[in-house]
Design a protein around this motif. Structure first.
Motif, PDB file in Angstrom:
ATOM      1  N   CYS A 138       0.799  -1.236   0.000  1.00 53.79           N
ATOM      2  CA  CYS A 138       0.000   0.000   0.000  1.00 53.79           C
ATOM      3  C   CYS A 138       0.831   1.285   0.000  1.00 53.79           C
ATOM      4  O   CYS A 138       0.330   2.333  -0.415  1.00 53.79           O
ATOM      5  CB  CYS A 138      -0.942   0.013   1.208  1.00 53.79           C
ATOM      6  N   SER A 139       2.071   1.219   0.481  1.00 54.92           N
ATOM      7  CA  SER A 139       2.852   2.458   0.621  1.00 54.92           C
ATOM      8  C   SER A 139       4.142   2.488  -0.182  1.00 54.92           C
ATOM      9  O   SER A 139       4.755   3.545  -0.330  1.00 54.92           O
ATOM     10  CB  SER A 139       3.188   2.696   2.105  1.00 54.92           C
ATOM     11  N   VAL A 140       4.589   1.344  -0.675  1.00 56.84           N
ATOM     12  CA  VAL A 140       5.849   1.311  -1.410  1.00 56.84           C
ATOM     13  C   VAL A 140       5.626   0.983  -2.879  1.00 56.84           C
ATOM     14  O   VAL A 140       6.198   1.634  -3.768  1.00 56.84           O
ATOM     15  CB  VAL A 140       6.830   0.295  -0.776  1.00 56.84           C
ATOM     16  N   ARG A 141       4.811   0.012  -3.133  1.00 55.48           N
ATOM     17  CA  ARG A 141       4.539  -0.375  -4.514  1.00 55.48           C
ATOM     18  C   ARG A 141       3.808   0.744  -5.267  1.00 55.48           C
ATOM     19  O   ARG A 141       2.990   1.474  -4.709  1.00 55.48           O
ATOM     20  CB  ARG A 141       3.685  -1.644  -4.556  1.00 55.48           C
ATOM     21  N   ASN A 142       4.108   0.846  -6.539  1.00 59.22           N
ATOM     22  CA  ASN A 142       3.435   1.782  -7.437  1.00 59.22           C
ATOM     23  C   ASN A 142       3.639   3.255  -7.068  1.00 59.22           C
ATOM     24  O   ASN A 142       2.838   4.115  -7.442  1.00 59.22           O
ATOM     25  CB  ASN A 142       1.934   1.470  -7.528  1.00 59.22           C
ATOM     26  N   ILE A 193      -5.932  -2.722  -4.703  1.00 59.70           N
ATOM     27  CA  ILE A 193      -6.562  -3.051  -5.983  1.00 59.70           C
ATOM     28  C   ILE A 193      -5.623  -2.723  -7.151  1.00 59.70           C
ATOM     29  O   ILE A 193      -5.501  -3.496  -8.108  1.00 59.70           O
ATOM     30  CB  ILE A 193      -7.909  -2.305  -6.115  1.00 59.70           C
ATOM     31  N   THR A 194      -4.942  -1.588  -7.053  1.00 61.16           N
ATOM     32  CA  THR A 194      -3.975  -1.207  -8.099  1.00 61.16           C
ATOM     33  C   THR A 194      -2.877  -2.255  -8.213  1.00 61.16           C
ATOM     34  O   THR A 194      -2.467  -2.638  -9.311  1.00 61.16           O
ATOM     35  CB  THR A 194      -3.376   0.171  -7.780  1.00 61.16           C
ATOM     36  N   GLU A 195      -2.391  -2.710  -7.060  1.00 58.72           N
ATOM     37  CA  GLU A 195      -1.322  -3.718  -7.051  1.00 58.72           C
ATOM     38  C   GLU A 195      -1.783  -5.026  -7.694  1.00 58.72           C
ATOM     39  O   GLU A 195      -1.031  -5.693  -8.401  1.00 58.72           O
ATOM     40  CB  GLU A 195      -0.871  -3.953  -5.604  1.00 58.72           C
ATOM     41  N   THR A 207       2.116 -10.712  -9.521  1.00 59.17           N
ATOM     42  CA  THR A 207       2.378 -12.083  -9.983  1.00 59.17           C
ATOM     43  C   THR A 207       2.755 -13.018  -8.835  1.00 59.17           C
ATOM     44  O   THR A 207       3.246 -14.122  -9.066  1.00 59.17           O
ATOM     45  CB  THR A 207       3.515 -12.092 -11.019  1.00 59.17           C
ATOM     46  N   THR A 208       2.511 -12.594  -7.590  1.00 59.83           N
ATOM     47  CA  THR A 208       2.890 -13.439  -6.445  1.00 59.83           C
ATOM     48  C   THR A 208       1.703 -13.839  -5.572  1.00 59.83           C
ATOM     49  O   THR A 208       1.661 -14.955  -5.063  1.00 59.83           O
ATOM     50  CB  THR A 208       3.928 -12.731  -5.563  1.00 59.83           C
ATOM     51  N   ILE A 209       0.742 -12.931  -5.368  1.00 59.39           N
ATOM     52  CA  ILE A 209      -0.364 -13.211  -4.445  1.00 59.39           C
ATOM     53  C   ILE A 209      -1.338 -14.215  -5.064  1.00 59.39           C
ATOM     54  O   ILE A 209      -1.921 -13.970  -6.113  1.00 59.39           O
ATOM     55  CB  ILE A 209      -1.113 -11.923  -4.067  1.00 59.39           C
ATOM     56  N   THR A 210      -1.500 -15.336  -4.378  1.00 56.20           N
ATOM     57  CA  THR A 210      -2.453 -16.354  -4.836  1.00 56.20           C
ATOM     58  C   THR A 210      -3.713 -16.404  -3.971  1.00 56.20           C
ATOM     59  O   THR A 210      -4.744 -16.905  -4.413  1.00 56.20           O
ATOM     60  CB  THR A 210      -1.799 -17.747  -4.833  1.00 56.20           C
TER      61      THR A 210
END
Length: 535
Positions: free
Chosen positions: A31-35, A72-74, A79-82
């Protein structure tokens, strides 16, 4: 200021960013680092924790709208969260819409749980679009989401087209007979769904009839949960007809359905022919001793049923006798739950004699019955000869030290029992001395539950002494007894060096908060030990 921050992100060494990430939890990273910028995305892509991060469980998080949107954006390109669990986040329709839009492109997520949210008809329609397009989702949990029949119609339509979903959980919704009809229609074409949970709805006999009819020829569904749906005797009769023909259903849960002994008669007759059902839950159905007799006749012939739950069914001693007769001859049953059934010493003696000769039963639950020492001693004697039982539950009965003395004698030579539940009985330090001594030679018991007894410091000392040499026991529960700080210290000191016990529970004994840290200090040398809930 923003330029300075931006500049530092672009120039900060990768190893230093990794070190920062080491101190952040997965949700914060997402939520704070990605994107935030391309460089941070590039760095997190190579960060080991992010690469192996496949489950995002948000049950203990209160997400703000901004965090949900970041998540949601992430998900669009992740390609990791299943597995994604969004339990009780008061998700609104617009969030469902955005989530669905993100998952249209996602090729990794296989499990999605929206349990305890509110899914309206509009939200359900968008979920349908996801099921029609997404080719990776295999498990969808919509339990307790206030879904009604109209929303089920949308989901059922999607199931006619979806070719990947294998598990659908609709537990605790507002699905009635009409919703069951929609799902039945879907089963005529769906060839992938294997698990369907409709427990705690209101499909009643009519809805059960529709499902049962279509399942006669269904070749994919293996698990069906209809717990608490008011299906009654007639619903059981219809399902019995299905079981005579269906070749794939392996697990059937029918607890709390007012089936009664007459409904059990229909099911019992079907089970004489059925060769696929392995797990049957009939708890809380008031089947009585007559129902137990019908099931007993079936168990003598049935060779596939492995688990039978008859908890809370008023079967009494006569019913226990019938089932004991079946256990003498049955060659397949591994797990039998007879808890809360008003079984006294008389019924327990029947079961004890059967247990002495039975060679298949692995788990027996007799919790919350009316056992005293006579019945308890009979079970203890059975364990001397029994070579298969792994788990025995005698919680919430009236057994005391006499039974424990006999049980300890059996445990000295028993080579199979690993779990023993003696919670809420009348066991004192005298009985504990015998039980603890048996652990000097017993090499199989790994878990003992002794909550709510009358164990004091001497009993704690007996355990402490034997644990110096026992290398098998892993879990010991002594909560709600009469142990003071002195008894707890006996245990703590020996457990500081003990190599196998990983959990000991001492809460709600006769010592207070001020002793908690002291006891933790005493066990500090054993990193594996979870000295939990000490109060």
């Amino acid at each position: 200021m923003s330029r300075r921050v931006c500049s530092s992100l672009l120039t900060l060494p990768v190893e230093l960013v990794y070190r920062i990430l080491d101190n952040l939890d997965e949700l914060t990273i997402i939520c704070s680092v990605r994107n935030v910028c391309l460089r941070l995305n590039s760095i997190t892509n190579t960060y080991q924790r992010y690469q192996i991060f496949n489950t995002l469980d948000l049950r203990d998080h209160e997400l703000r709208d901004r965090e949900i949107q970041s998540l949601i954006t992430e998900l669009r390109n992740n390609t990791t969260i299943t597995t994604l669990i969004m339990y009780s986040h008061r998700i609104k329709d617009h969030t469902v819409i955005n989530l669905v839009n993100a998952l249209k492109k996602n090729k990794t997520l296989t499990t999605l749980s929206l349990e305890c949210n509110i899914i309206t008809q509009e939200g359900a329609q968008y979920l349908v679009r996801l099921l029609e397009i997404n080719t990776t989702l295999t498990t969808l949990d919509l339990s307790d989401t206030q879904i009604q029949d109209q929303s089920v119609q949308y989901l059922a339509d999607a199931l006619t087209k979806n070719q990947t979903l294998t598990s659908l959980n609709l537990r605790g919704n507002q699905i009635g007979q009409l919703g069951a009809q929609y799902l039945s229609n879907a089963f005529t074409t769906n060839k992938t769904l294997t698990i369907l949970d409709l427990s705690y709805n209101d499909i009643q006999y009519s809805g059960t009839h529709k499902l049962a009819d279509v399942l006669i020829n269904n070749t994919t569904l293996t698990t069906l949960d209809l717990t608490k749906n008011q299906i009654g005797e007639l619903g059981a009769k219809q399902l019995a007809h299905t079981l005579q023909h269906n070749k794939t259903l392996a697990i059937l849960n029918l607890g709390t359905n007012e089936i009664g002994h007459q409904g059990i008669l229909h099911l019992s007759l079907a089970l004489k022919e059925n060769r696929t059902l392995t797990v049957l839950d009939l708890s809380e159905n008031a089947i009585g001793d007559k129902g137990a007799k019908y099931l007993s006749d079936t168990l003598i012939h049935n060779t596939t049923l492995v688990t039978l739950n008859l908890d809370t069914n008023e079967i009494g001693d006569e019913g226990a006798q019938h089932l004991a007769d079946a256990l003498t001859n049955n060659s397949s049953l591994n797990i039998l739950n007879l808890g809360h059934n008003q079984i006294s010493d008389t019924g327990t003696e029947y079961l004890g004699h059967a247990l002495a000769n039975n060679t298949t039963l692995l788990s027996l639950d007799l919790g919350s019955n009316e056992l005293n020492n006579r019945g308890g001693k009979c079970l203890a004697n059975a364990l001397i000869n029994n070579k298969t039982l792994v788990s025995l539950n005698l919680a919430s009965n009236e057994i005391g030290d006499e039974t424990i003395e006999k049980l300890a004698l059996a445990l000295r030579n028993n080579k199979t029992l690993t779990i023993l539940d003696l919670c809420d009985n009348k066991i004192t330090d005298s009985g504990i001395q015998h039980l603890a001594n048996s652990l000097l030679t017993n090499t199989t018991l790994i878990s003992i539950d002794l909550r709510l007894n009358q164990i004091g410091d001497q009993g704690a000392k007996c355990f402490a002494d034997v644990l110096r040499t026992n290398r098998t026991l892993m879990k010991l529960n002594l909560q709600r007894n009469d142990i003071t700080r002195k008894g707890a210290e006996y245990l703590a000191i020996v457990l500081a060096d003990h190599t196998t016990v990983t959990e000991i529970y001492l809460r709600w004994n006769r010592f207070g908060e001020e002793q908690r840290e002291h006891l933790r200090e005493l066990t500090n040398g054993n990193e594996r030990l979870k000295l939990t809930e000490i109060m």
